[in-house]
Design a protein around this motif. Structure first.
Motif, PDB file in Angstrom:
ATOM      1  N   LYS A  22     -24.614 -12.077  11.824  1.00 17.24           N
ATOM      2  CA  LYS A  22     -26.359 -11.879  11.357  1.00 17.24           C
ATOM      3  C   LYS A  22     -26.227 -10.951   9.987  1.00 17.24           C
ATOM      4  O   LYS A  22     -27.113 -10.709   9.640  1.00 17.24           O
ATOM      5  N   SER A  26     -28.659 -10.776   6.907  1.00 11.44           N
ATOM      6  CA  SER A  26     -29.311  -9.318   6.438  1.00 11.44           C
ATOM      7  C   SER A  26     -29.015  -8.226   5.281  1.00 11.44           C
ATOM      8  O   SER A  26     -29.795  -7.915   4.500  1.00 11.44           O
ATOM      9  N   GLU A  31     -31.531  -6.211   2.828  1.00 18.18           N
ATOM     10  CA  GLU A  31     -31.475  -4.755   4.137  1.00 18.18           C
ATOM     11  C   GLU A  31     -30.507  -4.488   3.572  1.00 18.18           C
ATOM     12  O   GLU A  31     -30.338  -2.883   4.333  1.00 18.18           O
TER      13      GLU A  31
END
Length: 135
Positions: A22, A26, A31
């Motif tokens: 993950k 991101s 992010e």
């Protein structure tokens, strides 16, 4: 073309990212940047709770398996308790509970019956408060 060997910490970071896919998402979503992730990993370490949200589904499946085994243990305990119960004793407790509920219903019925009887009483024979009689 020969591949250059990377620094050992970079190799460790790569294996860390493989265990936390993950993180890749991101970074692709904007992010985080790789620089930020690498610095956090280097400073905080791989065991920091920050990384739990980035673990892959395989790790959560392992947790789910552990939870299932715990649930099975709980069910086995309940089954063991039920097997040890005496059926006659349980029946006796159920009968006592039923009698207690019946008594409570009777008391409530008396109170409700008293209220209903007052409401259902026919009016008195002399309904007119100003009754005049002829002399």
């Amino acid at each position: 073309m020969a591949r250059k060997s990377l620094h050992p910490s970079v190799e460790q970071f790569k294996s860390f990212v493989k265990k936390h896919p993950k993180l890749l998402k991101s970074v692709r979503n904007g992010e985080n940047t790789w620089q930020e992730v690498y610095e956090d990993w280097y400073l905080l370490g791989a065991d920091d709770p920050k990384w739990n949200s980035f673990k892959d589904a395989g790790a959560s499946e392992e947790t789910a398996v552990e939870k299932t085994e715990t649930d099975k243990g709980w069910m086995n305990q309940i089954t063991g308790i039920i097997k040890k119960m005496d059926a006659n004793q349980v029946q006796n407790h159920i009968q006592q509970l039923s009698q207690a509920i019946g008594a409570i219903q009777g008391v409530l019925g008396q109170f409700q019956g008293g209220i209903e009887q007052k409401a259902n009483q026919p009016p008195s024979a002399n309904t007119n408060p100003f009754s005049f009689k002829k002399d």
